[in-house]
Design a protein around this motif. Structure first.
Motif, PDB file in Angstrom:
ATOM      1  N   ALA B  35      31.486 -12.692  45.815  1.00  0.00           N
ATOM      2  CA  ALA B  35      32.201 -13.612  44.924  1.00  0.00           C
ATOM      3  C   ALA B  35      32.913 -14.667  45.760  1.00  0.00           C
ATOM      4  O   ALA B  35      33.436 -14.373  46.829  1.00  0.00           O
ATOM      5  CB  ALA B  35      33.212 -12.860  44.076  1.00  0.00           C
ATOM      6  N   MET B  37      35.985 -17.199  45.225  1.00  0.00           N
ATOM      7  CA  MET B  37      37.046 -17.420  44.253  1.00  0.00           C
ATOM      8  C   MET B  37      37.992 -18.506  44.713  1.00  0.00           C
ATOM      9  O   MET B  37      38.086 -18.810  45.894  1.00  0.00           O
ATOM     10  CB  MET B  37      37.848 -16.144  44.054  1.00  0.00           C
ATOM     11  N   LYS B  44      34.369 -24.829  44.549  1.00  0.00           N
ATOM     12  CA  LYS B  44      33.483 -23.649  44.467  1.00  0.00           C
ATOM     13  C   LYS B  44      32.083 -24.038  44.009  1.00  0.00           C
ATOM     14  O   LYS B  44      31.084 -23.621  44.594  1.00  0.00           O
ATOM     15  CB  LYS B  44      34.051 -22.626  43.473  1.00  0.00           C
ATOM     16  N   GLU B 167      30.518 -19.853  37.465  1.00  0.00           N
ATOM     17  CA  GLU B 167      31.480 -19.439  36.435  1.00  0.00           C
ATOM     18  C   GLU B 167      30.825 -18.634  35.306  1.00  0.00           C
ATOM     19  O   GLU B 167      30.875 -19.037  34.145  1.00  0.00           O
ATOM     20  CB  GLU B 167      32.165 -20.671  35.825  1.00  0.00           C
ATOM     21  N   THR B 199      33.640 -17.965  40.729  1.00  0.00           N
ATOM     22  CA  THR B 199      34.410 -17.603  39.534  1.00  0.00           C
ATOM     23  C   THR B 199      35.896 -17.649  39.838  1.00  0.00           C
ATOM     24  O   THR B 199      36.313 -17.706  40.986  1.00  0.00           O
ATOM     25  CB  THR B 199      34.033 -16.186  39.061  1.00  0.00           C
ATOM     26  N   HIS B 200      36.701 -17.649  38.782  1.00  0.00           N
ATOM     27  CA  HIS B 200      38.115 -17.376  39.008  1.00  0.00           C
ATOM     28  C   HIS B 200      38.559 -16.153  38.214  1.00  0.00           C
ATOM     29  O   HIS B 200      39.747 -15.910  38.075  1.00  0.00           O
ATOM     30  CB  HIS B 200      38.981 -18.609  38.718  1.00  0.00           C
ATOM     31  N   ILE B 202      39.249 -12.769  38.416  1.00  0.00           N
ATOM     32  CA  ILE B 202      39.431 -11.808  39.503  1.00  0.00           C
ATOM     33  C   ILE B 202      39.189 -10.374  39.067  1.00  0.00           C
ATOM     34  O   ILE B 202      38.539  -9.600  39.767  1.00  0.00           O
ATOM     35  CB  ILE B 202      40.845 -11.973  40.131  1.00  0.00           C
ATOM     36  N   SER B 205      35.502  -9.535  38.668  1.00  0.00           N
ATOM     37  CA  SER B 205      34.804  -9.610  39.942  1.00  0.00           C
ATOM     38  C   SER B 205      35.102  -8.396  40.814  1.00  0.00           C
ATOM     39  O   SER B 205      34.213  -7.843  41.455  1.00  0.00           O
ATOM     40  CB  SER B 205      35.208 -10.874  40.694  1.00  0.00           C
ATOM     41  N   ILE B 212      34.502 -10.533  48.807  1.00  0.00           N
ATOM     42  CA  ILE B 212      35.128 -11.683  48.143  1.00  0.00           C
ATOM     43  C   ILE B 212      35.636 -12.675  49.179  1.00  0.00           C
ATOM     44  O   ILE B 212      36.227 -12.275  50.192  1.00  0.00           O
ATOM     45  CB  ILE B 212      36.317 -11.231  47.263  1.00  0.00           C
ATOM     46  N   PHE B 214      38.104 -16.112  49.340  1.00  0.00           N
ATOM     47  CA  PHE B 214      39.040 -16.970  48.618  1.00  0.00           C
ATOM     48  C   PHE B 214      39.041 -18.344  49.262  1.00  0.00           C
ATOM     49  O   PHE B 214      39.137 -18.454  50.478  1.00  0.00           O
ATOM     50  CB  PHE B 214      40.462 -16.399  48.662  1.00  0.00           C
TER      51      PHE B 214
END
Lengths: 259, 267
Positions: B35, B37, B44, B167, B199-200, B202, B205, B212, B214
């Motif tokens: 992911a 994020m 992103k 997303e 995606t956001h 969390i 995910s 992940i 960030f």
């Protein structure tokens, strides 16, 4: 003063830049046109939407233009005792000018705007990007068939428009007013030259077809992907097509019919 | 197998003068779900477009299966994209085609399979997302969650090696959201593919991904497995995981002095 100059310069640069852009786009469309003919069903579908769906408005408008030509033409010609030439007047006006031009204007507002809207909305909803990510060229799959659909439809529609107009002129002149039937057709046949008048008219309508179809697909493909952007693109399609048709008509007429 | 499927090396990217990605290095190992994020508008989606070759990095390299995406010619890029699938935020289904034809689209464009075989393949893909019964519907008749599942079936039509999700959880009810999450994980493992989710969301995910990253202000600010992330002391990740309004990511867009603005000064 400097500000005005600067704005003028920016306008000119922007115009030239856009012209270059549309030329490159035109080249791309031609380059990716193969599929439009190897997978004919793609183009036939667009022929249906651009051509067949425009039939009604083209035929009805053609009829009315012919009716008006018959009335006005008779009104003027009979002052000089030349009302037998009504057929010539109606046919030459339609075949040389009104057929291609008015059919082109109607085609731009009926089919051109629809093509722009469709491609524009596909862009807004990321369908074009999705296609591109699936390794399918949107120009080959979406743009080129719509372009060729327009290019092929336009001369056919212009021819039908002219035929319908001649029929309208005959209705008013011969049936309603009572111009001699034989003279109407015989004078027309004698005066309208196939090469000089008909072919030149067909060439005009082909050029208009390319212009309108190119503007329509380009504006759709190039639009800002928002609701407002699509609506502006549609407006631009109709306005630019109309201007292009009238300007090209002047240029072509001055080359074709110099007496 | 040790070489990751996707590797970004010191990637920079800008739209005009506006820098989006300042210096990004990350990798997506084979067979894993990763992911990416970060807050809205942090670049992103641009990352996915770089991996898919729709944009070119200003500097740095984007390697997919060992090839530098930015250096591929059009034909090679299209050959590469046939092995990638991308799920767009709202599905991007072709609205003039039925669900069946949407899923059949990549098969018809890229293979010479017989109509019978395409029929079977499409029904299998639709069955995998639970929508075999919806084959005859048009996209306008689908709910948001269903549309995304159809788009997912279309994305996996050619059995890609890399799946990209832009997303995928946005705007879904909790049930649809869970369904999509499980599908992403299951399809990745069943196809032996690798997946990137931008995606956001969390919480969803953390349950399905292996790793992940960030991103904030164009840089990778934190990374780790879901367990690392849950137990992090990093203030940015903490703010993100616990959805706090203020923290390292400020609530206010940068602006002049509030009092001056209200009393008639320039904002």
């Amino acid at each position: 003063m400097l500000g005005v100059l600067r704005k003028l310069g920016a306008l000119a640069i922007n115009g030239v830049w856009r012209l270059g852009f549309i030329t490159r786009f035109f080249w791309m469309v031609l380059l990716y046109s193969g599929q439009s003919f190897t997978r004919l069903h793609l183009t036939i579908r667009e022929l249906y939407f651009s051509g067949v769906m425009s039939l009604l408005i083209i035929l009805v408008s053609g009829l009315f233009v012919g009716l008006v030509l018959g009335l006005q033409g008779y009104e003027t010609l009979q002052r000089y005792g030349a009302s037998d030439s009504l057929g010539t007047l109606v046919a030459l006006s339609l075949v040389r000018e009104l057929g291609p031009v008015v059919a082109g204007l109607l085609f731009a507002s009926r089919a051109g705007s629809a093509v722009t809207a469709e491609i524009g909305l596909m862009k807004v909803t990321e369908q074009l990007k999705a296609m591109d990510m699936m390794a399918v060229s949107p120009i080959a799959r979406v743009v080129a068939p719509r372009f060729w659909g327009g290019v092929i439809s336009m001369p056919l529609l212009a021819a039908l428009f002219s035929a319908m107009g001649v029929f309208g002129g005959w209705l008013i002149g011969v049936v309603a007013i009572g111009v001699d039937d034989g003279a109407f057709w015989a004078q027309m046949q004698a005066a309208v030259d196939f090469r000089y008048d008909v072919i030149n008219g067909v060439i005009k309508s082909c050029v208009f077809g390319v212009a309108v179809a190119l503007i329509a697909v380009f504006e759709g493909y190039d639009c800002v992907p928002t609701a407002e952007g699509v609506s502006r693109a549609i407006t631009r399609t109709v306005v630019s097509s109309a201007l292009a048709i009238l300007a090209l008509d002047f240029v072509m007429t001055s080359f074709m019919f110099r007496g | 197998m040790s070489e990751p499927l996707v590797r970004l090396e010191n990637v920079r990217f800008a739209y005009g003068e506006r820098a989006i990605l300042r210096d990004i290095s990350l990798s997506i190992p084979r067979g894993k779900v990763v992911a990416i994020m970060g807050g809205s508008g942090c670049g992103k989606t641009t990352l996915l477009r770089l991996i898919g070759g729709q944009e070119k990095a200003r500097s740095g390299r984007v390697l997919v299966d060992g090839q530098d995406v930015a250096r591929l010619g059009r034909d090679d890029l299209y050959a590469m994209r046939r092995r990638m699938g991308m799920l767009f935020q709202f599905g991007a289904l072709f609205t003039d085609m039925s669900v069946f034809d949407n899923v059949a689209f990549p098969l018809r464009e890229h293979t010479e399979l017989s109509p019978e075989l395409i029929n079977d393949l499409v029904l299998m893909k639709l069955h995998a997302v639970g929508l075999r019964g919806a084959a005859k519907l048009m996209p306008a008749e689908l709910s948001g969650g269903m549309a995304r599942r159809v788009a997912l079936a279309r994305t996996i039509a050619l059995d890609p090696m890399l799946l990209m999700y832009d997303e995928p959880f946005t705007g879904l009810d909790p049930i649809s959201l869970g369904v999509i999450g499980q599908l992403i994980r299951r399809l990745n493992d069943a196809l032996g593919a690798s997946s990137v989710i931008v995606t956001h969301d969390i919480q969803e995910s953390l349950q399905i991904v292996d790793y992940i990253y960030f991103i904030s202000e164009g840089r990778v600010v934190a990374e780790g497995t879901p367990d690392d992330i849950r137990n992090t002391s990093d203030p940015f990740v903490h703010q993100f995981v616990h959805a706090e309004a203020d923290g390292p990511v400020p609530f206010h867009y940068p602006a002049g002095d509030y009092a001056t603005a209200l009393t008639g000064g320039a904002a």
